[in-house]
Design an enzyme around this catalytic site. Structure first.
Site, short mmCIF file in Angstrom:
data_model
loop_
_atom_site.label_atom_id
_atom_site.label_comp_id
_atom_site.label_asym_id
_atom_site.label_seq_id
_atom_site.Cartn_x
_atom_site.Cartn_y
_atom_site.Cartn_z
CE LYS A 265 -0.76 -0.22 5.03
NZ LYS A 265 0.15 -1.38 5.22
CG HIS A 301 8.62 3.49 4.47
ND1 HIS A 301 7.36 3.76 4.01
CD2 HIS A 301 8.58 2.23 4.97
CE1 HIS A 301 6.58 2.71 4.23
NE2 HIS A 301 7.30 1.78 4.82
CG ASP A 332 2.84 5.54 4.73
OD1 ASP A 332 2.08 4.88 5.47
OD2 ASP A 332 3.68 5.01 3.98
#
Length: 431
Positions: A265, A301, A332
Site C-alpha cells: 500500500k 521508506h 503515511d
C-alpha cells in the site's frame, strides 16, 4: 503537426519473444506493442520499430515521404530493417539543431542516461518532446516560443483557448509548456516530475506514455495508474494532432490507499505521486529510541522516496491540510495517526475512555475529516485495512481495531478515489 505512433512499447516489444510471463501472456490485441517509433507529418521518423514499412502500412501511412530518421538510444531487441526509401538513421549531437526543408526544427537534448531527447517544433509552432526509454532531460531545455494570435480575430469559444489557431512565433526566455510529451512515464516518473518542476509540462500538456514494458500493469490498471500521474497511453497505430486541445487526465484530488501489512500500500501511494515534484511526505511514525528494527523500516521508506520530495515527521495534519500549497501531500499512515490520537486522549485506560476519552477521540477524528473535506491540496493517504483477520485478544486492541475501521470509513467518504491493495494488486473501490 500530425504524429502517428507506429509502436509504443519497449525496444523488445510486448509481448517479449519467448517470454512465458503473465504480462506477456496478457499482451494481446491492442495491448500488444511494438518498439516505440513516431512518424511526424510523414517526413520525420523518430526511432524505428521492426518492420517499419509494414507497421506504417498497417495504419494507412507510407514511409516514402520520410526525409529524416533520428535514433534516440542505443538499440536492443529484435533487429530492425531499413527499407529502401528510408534515409540512413542518425543521432543528432546534444545541443545541435536540425532544420528540415519541411519547416520542422529538431533540437537534440542531453539526458541523464545513454541516449538523446528531441524537441520538435512544427511549421506552425506546435511543440513536442520525445524522450527515449529510461531517459530524463539532464540539462536546461530550449526556451519556449510564444505563438501570437492570428490577425483574423480572437480565439473562438467564449475566450477558451484555441490550440488549432497558429500564428507567428517569438522567442521568450524560460521554458514554456510543450503541447505534447512522449516519454517513459512508468519507467521514469521522476523525469516527468522534472519537466513539471521547470514548467515544461503544464495543465494543458498532453502526456503520452511510450516504451511500455513488463512494468506496465495489465488491463485497466494501466489507465488508472497513468491517469493518477496526469498521463495516458495509446495503442499502436494511433494518430495524434499535436496542439489539438485534449483534456489531460484528471488527477484525483484526494486518494485513500488501504491494505494489510506488507500488501504494497505504501509503495502504491508513492507511485501515485512519483511524477510530481516537491511532494511533502508526512511520516506519522515518529521515532522509537533504541528500536533498531523500526529504524531500519523508516530508512527503507526514506531511501525509496524521490530526492525532490520533502519529509516531515508529525501527526499534526490539520495545518498541512489547510495550507494553500500546489504541492501534493502524502500521509503515511492514518493508523499511526490514530495511535497518537488515542494516546493523547487516554484511550487505552478503561476509566479514562468511558469518562470522556471516547468523546475526545471522536472530536479529533471529526476535525481531521472536516480538514480533508475542506483541503484544496492533492492528497494521498495510507491506512491499514483491519477487521478481516484475527480478533485482538485485549479490549484495547479491539478498541483500536474498531476506531480505525470508523476512521477509514469516514476518511474514505471524503475521497474521490479509494484503493485496496492486496498482495501488491490494486483494486479500485471508488474512482
Amino acid at each position: 503537426m500530425e504524429l502517428t505512433l507506429l509502436g509504443t512499447g519497449a525496444p523488445d516489444g510486448l509481448p517479449r519473444p519467448d517470454c512465458p510471463c503473465a504480462r506477456c501472456a496478457l499482451a494481446t490485441g491492442q495491448h500488444a506493442r511494438a518498439a516505440t517509433a513516431a512518424l511526424i507529418d510523414g517526413v520525420l521518423l523518430l526511432d524505428l520499430t521492426p518492420g517499419p514499412a509494414f507497421a506504417a502500412a498497417r495504419v494507412g501511412r507510407s514511409l516514402h515521404g520520410v526525409r529524416q530518421v533520428l535514433l534516440s538510444h542505443p538499440r536492443s531487441g529484435p533487429p530492425v530493417e531499413f527499407p529502401e526509401p528510408l534515409p540512413t538513421p542518425v543521432r543528432v549531437p546534444d545541443g545541435e539543431e536540425l532544420v528540415l526543408l519541411s519547416g520542422h526544427r529538431v533540437t537534440a537534448l542531453a539526458l541523464d542516461s545513454p541516449g538523446t531527447g528531441y524537441e520538435v517544433v512544427g511549421p506552425g509552432g506546435e511543440r513536442l518532446l520525445y524522450l527515449p526509454p529510461g531517459g530524463a532531460v539532464a540539462g536546461a531545455l530550449p526556451p519556449g516560443r510564444v505563438r501570437t494570435a492570428p490577425k483574423s480575430g480572437p480565439a473562438h469559444g467564449g475566450g477558451a483557448r484555441d490550440r488549432s489557431a497558429r500564428g507567428r512565433e517569438r522567442a521568450e526566455p524560460g521554458t514554456s509548456p510543450y503541447d505534447l510529451v512522449l516519454l517513459d512515464v512508468l519507467g521514469r516518473p521522476d523525469g516527468l516530475a522534472r519537466l513539471r518542476a521547470v514548467g515544461a509540462v503544464g495543465s494543458e500538456t498532453d502526456v503520452v506514455a511510450v516504451h511500455l514494458d513488463h512494468s506496465t500493469p495489465p488491463g485497466a490498471e494501466t489507465g488508472r495508474r497513468l491517469a493518477s500521474l496526469g498521463a495516458r497511453a495509446e495503442p499502436d497505430g494511433s494518430t495524434l494532432v499535436v496542439g489539438d486541445f485534449r483534456a489531460a487526465p484528471e488527477v484525483p484530488r484526494r486518494t485513500l490507499v488501504l491494505g494489510g501489512a506488507r500488501s504494497g500500500k505504501s509503495a502504491e501511494a508513492e507511485r501515485r505521486l512519483a511524477a510530481f515534484p516537491e511532494v511533502l511526505y508526512v511520516a506519522t511514525a515518529g521515532r522509537r529510541d533504541g528500536d533498531a528494527e523500526w529504524d531500519a523500516r523508516v530508512r527503507l521508506h526514506r531511501d525509496r522516496r524521490p530526492a525532490s520530495w520533502r519529509t516531515v515527521e508529525t501527526c499534526d495534519l490539520l495545518p498541512l491540510l489547510a495550507q494553500d500549497d500546489p504541492h501534493p501531500l502524502l500521509v503515511d499512515c492514518l493508523s499511526l495517526w490514530l495511535t497518537d490520537a488515542m494516546d493523547a486522549v487516554g484511550a487505552w485506560d478503561e476509566r479514562v475512555w468511558h469518562g470522556g476519552g471516547a468523546h475526545r477521540l471522536e472530536q479529533r477524528i471529526g476535525e481531521l475529516v472536516v480538514a480533508v473535506r475542506d483541503s484544496r491540496r492533492v492528497l494521498v493517504a495510507v491506512s491499514n485495512e483491519v477487521g478481516s483477520g484475527v480478533v485482538p485478544a485485549t479490549p484495547a486492541g479491539r478498541r483500536f481495531r474498531d476506531e480505525l475501521g470508523r476512521l477509514n470509513a469516514a476518511f474514505a467518504a471524503e475521497c474521490e478515489q479509494v484503493l485496496l491493495v492486496t498482495a501488491g494488486l490494486v483494486q479500485p473501490l471508488r474512482g
